[in-house]
Design a protein around this motif. Structure first.
Motif, mmCIF file in Angstrom:
data_model
loop_
_atom_site.group_PDB
_atom_site.id
_atom_site.type_symbol
_atom_site.label_atom_id
_atom_site.label_comp_id
_atom_site.label_asym_id
_atom_site.label_seq_id
_atom_site.Cartn_x
_atom_site.Cartn_y
_atom_site.Cartn_z
ATOM 1 N N ASP A 55 -2.773 7.982 4.061
ATOM 2 C CA ASP A 55 -3.262 7.294 5.258
ATOM 3 C C ASP A 55 -2.665 7.910 6.522
ATOM 4 N N SER A 110 -0.585 4.712 -1.144
ATOM 5 C CA SER A 110 -1.565 5.427 -0.326
ATOM 6 C C SER A 110 -1.057 5.722 1.085
ATOM 7 N N TYR A 111 0.156 5.304 1.412
ATOM 8 C CA TYR A 111 0.662 5.451 2.778
ATOM 9 C C TYR A 111 0.672 6.907 3.253
ATOM 10 N N GLN A 113 0.818 -1.206 0.000
ATOM 11 C CA GLN A 113 0.000 0.000 0.000
ATOM 12 C C GLN A 113 0.859 1.266 0.000
#
Length: 145
Positions: A46, A42-43, A39
């Motif tokens: 997030d 999108s880290y 991921q």
């Protein structure tokens, strides 16, 4: 209250959070944001969302990361420039987290907690050796008395 976000590579934050839970129990205003390579795209979003949400609930946010210069550190530092009252501490270890979680309600400021985290983290790194006990055996006679 100062909120805490824990992040790091792979299972770092999950493992430390599990250990914190075992030693200190469930903690309010404490969230993990793992950096999983799958991921990675999108880290940053997030982490920003977690910090923003925590900042909305708390007077400040202390972000604990695993490694100086790694992606979690770099992202946290960039986010801390955009959101007020966010500080980043790197080199996170279990003694640091436990002490800070258990003492953060004592009226400390965000900067004081960040400084305390560094001091506790460093104090938790020691090299210990047990002294051999064989030398004491010379005190006995042949019969062991």
């Amino acid at each position: 209250m100062i909120g805490f976000i824990l992040t790091g590579h792979a299972e770092f934050s999950n493992g430390l959070a599990s250990a914190v839970d075992m030693v200190a129990g469930d903690q309010p205003a404490f969230k993990i944001v793992p950096f999983d390579g799958a991921q990675a795209a999108s880290y940053g979003d997030d982490l920003r969302a977690a910090i923003t949400a925590m900042r909305g609930e708390c007077e400040g946010v202390l972000v604990f990361v695993d490694l100086l210069g790694g992606t979690p550190f770099n992202q946290a530092m960039m986010i801390s420039q955009d959101i007020d009252n966010v500080e980043v501490v790197t080199g996170t270890n279990l003694p640091m987290l436990i002490e800070l979680l258990l003492t953060r309600g004592a009226g400390s400021t965000l900067d004081e907690l960040a400084d305390q985290a560094v001091a506790v983290g460093q104090a938790g790194i020691v090299h210990k050796k047990l002294e051999p006990v064989a030398a004491e055996a010379d005190d006995f006679d042949e019969d062991g008395i």
